[in-house]
Design an enzyme around this catalytic site. Sequence first.
Site, PDB file in Angstrom:
ATOM      1  CG  ASP A 238      -3.636 -19.701  -0.320  1.00  0.00           C
ATOM      2  OD1 ASP A 238      -2.862 -19.567   0.649  1.00  0.00           O
ATOM      3  OD2 ASP A 238      -3.368 -20.448  -1.279  1.00  0.00           O
TER       4      ASP A 238
ATOM      5  CE1 TYR B 195      -3.332  -2.617  -0.105  1.00  0.00           C
ATOM      6  CE2 TYR B 195      -4.046  -1.987   2.081  1.00  0.00           C
ATOM      7  CZ  TYR B 195      -4.207  -2.753   0.952  1.00  0.00           C
ATOM      8  OH  TYR B 195      -5.257  -3.638   0.883  1.00  0.00           O
TER       9      TYR B 195
ATOM     10  CG  ASP C  33      -7.644  -3.756   3.518  1.00  0.00           C
ATOM     11  OD1 ASP C  33      -8.699  -3.632   4.166  1.00  0.00           O
ATOM     12  OD2 ASP C  33      -7.399  -3.094   2.489  1.00  0.00           O
TER      13      ASP C  33
ATOM     14  CG  ASP D 296     -13.240  -5.516   5.731  1.00  0.00           C
ATOM     15  OD1 ASP D 296     -12.883  -4.944   6.774  1.00  0.00           O
ATOM     16  OD2 ASP D 296     -13.697  -4.920   4.741  1.00  0.00           O
TER      17      ASP D 296
END
Length: 354
Positions: A221, A138, A245, A249
Site C-alpha cells: 500500500d 493467480y 500486476d 501498471d
Amino acid sequence: MKIAVLPGDGIGPEIVAQAAKVLEVLRRDGLKIELEYAHLGGAGYDAAGDPFPPATEKLAHAADAVLLGAVGGYQYDTLPRPLRPEQGLLRIRKGLGLFANLRPALVYPELVNASSLKPELVSGLDIMILRELTGDIYFGQPRGIRTLDNGERQGFDTMYYSESEIRRVAHAGFRIALNRGKKLCSVDKANVLDTSMFWREIVTEVAQEYPAVELSHMYVDNAAMQLVRAPKQFDVILTGNIFGDILSDEASMLTGSIGMLPSASLDANNKGLYEPCHGSAPDIAGKDIANPLATILSAAMMMRYTFAREDIAQRIEAAVRKTLQQGLRTGDIAEAGMRKIGCAAMGDAVVAAL
Ligand code: NAD
C-alpha cells in the site's frame, strides 16, 4: 539468434513488422538472426482452431527468444474461455516457464509532458519492476465459488509461494539491480499476510549473496503511494504476481505513454518472451497509426537479457531516442502542433537512425 515471431491480433502485425525491420538491419550488419513466424491468440484460433496451436508451441520451445505483438479482439469475446486469445498468452508463458516479468518505467526527456505527474517528479525516472509471474494467488489451488453450510455462497482463492519460487525470482532481482543502480526494494504485505512474511524472510536471506545491492522492504500500500509521491526513490522493485500486476501498471503510467512500454518475461536460463505492455488496440488496428516503439524497445530488451548484447540493446534504444529528438511522433505521443507520422514511417525512422 533463433527468434520466434508471433504477431498476434489487432495492431500486433503492424507493430511487429517495424521491430522485424530493425532486426533485419542488425542481420545485414552481421548478427546471425533467424526469424520464424507463427500464430498466437485470435490468429491461432483462426488458423488452427487453437489460441496456442501445436506448431506455435513447437516453434516457441525451439527458439532462443520469442517476439510477440499482442492478442485479443472483439470478435473472439464470445468464444468459450479455453479458445479465447488471452489463453494463448497464459499458456505460452506457463509452457515456457517464464517466471520473471520485467517492466521498465522510463521517462524520455522528450516525453516528460506526457506523464500525468509534474515534470520535476518524473524527469529522469528509470525504474525496473520485476514481477513474479507464475505463482501466487493467480494460480493457487483450491479456488472457486462454494456454498457454505448456512446456504450463503462464497468466492475464494488461495495465496502461496514456495521457497524455491521466491529464491529464483529474488536472485533474478538482485542480478538486475547489480547491473543498474544497485538498489532493490522488495514489496509485500508482511504486516497482514503469512505468504508475505515468508517472502520477506527468503528475500532477506538471498540478499546475503549480493552485498553490493542495498535491499529495502516496503508494504504494497505504501509502495503504491510512493510511486506517485516520489517515484525516483526506486531502482528495482521486486514483488509477487498480484502486487506486481497492479504496481507495474501504475508505474508504467508515470511515463504517460502506453505505446512506449516494452516488457520481458524470462525463464531460469534467460530465454525470454518480449512484448509491448499494451494490448491489441482493435480500435486503431489496420490504420497505420499505432506506436511501434514499445515493440522495438522489446527487441532491445531481448538483445540485453537473452542474448547478453548490451551494446546492441543500447544501439536500438539510442535510435529510438534519436527519432524522438527529431520531433517524430505517432499520434499517441504527439503534443499539440507536432507533425504526426504513422506506424510504418516510425519504423523507417528508427531504421534510419540505427
Ligand atoms: P489496449 O492496450 O489494446 O488499448 C488501450 C488504449 O490504448 C486504446 O485506446 C488503444 O488504441 C491505445 N493503444 C494501445 N497500444 C497502442 C499503441 N501501440 N499505439 C497507440 N495507441 C495504443 O487495451 P484494451 O483496449 O483494454 O484491450 C484491447 C484488446 O487487447 C483486448 O482484447 C484485450 O484482452 C487485449 N489485451 C492484450 C494484451 C496482450 O496481448 N498482452 C494486453 C492487454 C490487453
